[in-house]
Design a protein around this motif. Structure first.
Motif, mmCIF file in Angstrom:
data_model
loop_
_atom_site.group_PDB
_atom_site.id
_atom_site.type_symbol
_atom_site.label_atom_id
_atom_site.label_comp_id
_atom_site.label_asym_id
_atom_site.label_seq_id
_atom_site.Cartn_x
_atom_site.Cartn_y
_atom_site.Cartn_z
ATOM 1 N N ARG A 47 -16.030 -1.280 -13.861
ATOM 2 C CA ARG A 47 -15.187 -2.328 -13.247
ATOM 3 C C ARG A 47 -15.218 -2.225 -11.723
ATOM 4 N N ALA A 48 -15.221 -0.988 -11.201
ATOM 5 C CA ALA A 48 -15.265 -0.797 -9.746
ATOM 6 C C ALA A 48 -16.561 -1.363 -9.160
ATOM 7 N N ALA A 49 -17.640 -1.344 -9.934
ATOM 8 C CA ALA A 49 -18.916 -1.904 -9.466
ATOM 9 C C ALA A 49 -18.982 -3.411 -9.695
ATOM 10 N N LEU A 50 -18.489 -3.879 -10.833
ATOM 11 C CA LEU A 50 -18.608 -5.289 -11.209
ATOM 12 C C LEU A 50 -17.669 -6.212 -10.441
ATOM 13 N N GLU A 51 -16.411 -5.801 -10.283
ATOM 14 C CA GLU A 51 -15.398 -6.701 -9.718
ATOM 15 C C GLU A 51 -15.714 -7.221 -8.318
ATOM 16 N N PRO A 52 -16.180 -6.389 -7.375
ATOM 17 C CA PRO A 52 -16.490 -6.949 -6.041
ATOM 18 C C PRO A 52 -17.600 -8.010 -6.082
ATOM 19 N N VAL A 53 -18.571 -7.832 -6.958
ATOM 20 C CA VAL A 53 -19.651 -8.811 -7.102
ATOM 21 C C VAL A 53 -19.094 -10.104 -7.692
ATOM 22 N N GLN A 54 -18.241 -9.975 -8.704
ATOM 23 C CA GLN A 54 -17.640 -11.156 -9.327
ATOM 24 C C GLN A 54 -16.733 -11.891 -8.343
ATOM 25 N N GLN A 55 -16.013 -11.151 -7.508
ATOM 26 C CA GLN A 55 -15.126 -11.779 -6.532
ATOM 27 C C GLN A 55 -15.893 -12.609 -5.512
ATOM 28 N N LEU A 56 -17.160 -12.279 -5.303
ATOM 29 C CA LEU A 56 -18.004 -13.065 -4.397
ATOM 30 C C LEU A 56 -18.589 -14.294 -5.089
ATOM 31 N N GLY A 57 -18.306 -14.458 -6.383
ATOM 32 C CA GLY A 57 -18.773 -15.622 -7.120
ATOM 33 C C GLY A 57 -20.096 -15.429 -7.836
ATOM 34 N N ALA A 58 -20.618 -14.225 -7.821
ATOM 35 C CA ALA A 58 -21.889 -13.956 -8.491
ATOM 36 C C ALA A 58 -21.644 -13.536 -9.940
ATOM 37 N N ILE A 59 -22.681 -13.653 -10.734
ATOM 38 C CA ILE A 59 -22.661 -13.128 -12.093
ATOM 39 C C ILE A 59 -22.966 -11.643 -11.984
ATOM 40 N N ALA A 60 -22.046 -10.813 -12.449
ATOM 41 C CA ALA A 60 -22.220 -9.356 -12.394
ATOM 42 C C ALA A 60 -22.363 -8.838 -13.818
ATOM 43 N N GLY A 61 -23.506 -8.264 -14.107
ATOM 44 C CA GLY A 61 -23.753 -7.855 -15.480
ATOM 45 C C GLY A 61 -24.228 -6.433 -15.632
ATOM 46 N N LEU A 62 -24.378 -6.074 -16.904
ATOM 47 C CA LEU A 62 -24.868 -4.752 -17.280
ATOM 48 C C LEU A 62 -26.176 -4.909 -18.026
ATOM 49 N N HIS A 63 -27.159 -4.111 -17.650
ATOM 50 C CA HIS A 63 -28.420 -4.052 -18.389
ATOM 51 C C HIS A 63 -28.508 -2.674 -19.014
ATOM 52 N N CYS A 64 -28.796 -2.647 -20.289
ATOM 53 C CA CYS A 64 -28.975 -1.363 -20.960
ATOM 54 C C CYS A 64 -29.997 -1.541 -22.079
ATOM 55 N N CYS A 65 -31.166 -0.932 -21.902
ATOM 56 C CA CYS A 65 -32.194 -1.010 -22.942
ATOM 57 C C CYS A 65 -31.821 -0.146 -24.140
ATOM 58 N N GLN A 66 -31.267 1.012 -23.859
ATOM 59 C CA GLN A 66 -30.784 1.847 -24.948
ATOM 60 C C GLN A 66 -29.500 1.226 -25.459
ATOM 61 N N PRO A 67 -29.323 1.127 -26.770
ATOM 62 C CA PRO A 67 -28.142 0.422 -27.278
ATOM 63 C C PRO A 67 -26.848 1.216 -27.089
ATOM 64 N N PRO A 68 -25.965 0.726 -26.226
ATOM 65 C CA PRO A 68 -24.665 1.384 -26.074
ATOM 66 C C PRO A 68 -23.682 0.840 -27.108
ATOM 67 N N ASP A 69 -22.490 1.322 -27.063
ATOM 68 C CA ASP A 69 -21.404 0.743 -27.846
ATOM 69 C C ASP A 69 -20.952 -0.480 -27.053
#
Length: 172
Positions: A33-55
């Motif tokens: 959240r600390a990484a995603l929220e500032p990007v989202q607040q700027l109006g960008a799409i902030a996402g997670l990429h994970c090739c290994q399947p997480p929960d």
């Protein structure tokens, strides 16, 4: 008028709360959240990429705008396993990034966009429900390489883009 899309590549999400990575999901989601929220607040799409399947159910608690995953043959089951959380993510406006074009070496056979179209339709159907219909899932989807294209040559990247555009036009 284009929206920026920034994905945080975090393969270690597959090992959260395991002996090899003794970090709790609570701490991992706080960091995400600390990484995603500032990007989202700027109006960008902030996402997670994970090739290994997480929960994904737990990872989605960090509220990314997009999740991007390896969606090549045999890997979508890892996402479908968390379909309830995925449906909620899509229905609240989240995006799905389908890594459909193998990027980890030469493809064993040519990319068949018609075959991938049926494969993608089956996967979307497995994820869909009233609040996240197949149409909505497609509308909230991005088609891409499975795991980045930095190591691909310009000719291979152009082929990938052409194949994915043909697939995209087919599902529309």
């Amino acid at each position: 008028g284009m929206k920026a899309c920034i994905l945080f590549d975090e393969p270690a999400l597959a090992y959260v709360d395991e002996p090899s990575l003794p970090i709790s999901w609570r701490d991992a989601n706080d960091a995400l959240r600390a990484a995603l929220e500032p990007v989202q607040q700027l109006g960008a799409i902030a996402g997670l990429h994970c090739c290994q399947p997480p929960d994904w159910t737990r990872a989605l608690q960090s509220r990314p705008s997009m999740i991007h995953f390896d969606a090549t043959e045999g890997r979508v089951d890892d996402v479908v396993e968390h379909k309830s959380a995925i449906r909620e993510h899509v229905s609240r406006g989240g995006y799905l990034g389908w890594g459909l074009w193998p990027t980890d070496g030469p493809q064993p056979e040519p990319f068949d966009s018609k075959e991938r179209q049926y494969y993608l339709a089956r996967a979307a159907r497995d994820l869909s429900f009233v609040d996240a219909s197949v149409g909505l899932i497609f509308k909230r989807s991005l088609l891409s390489g499975a795991c980045g294209t930095a190591g691909l040559g310009a000719e291979t990247e152009a082929t990938m883009a052409q194949d994915l555009e043909e697939l995209s036009m087919g599902i529309r």
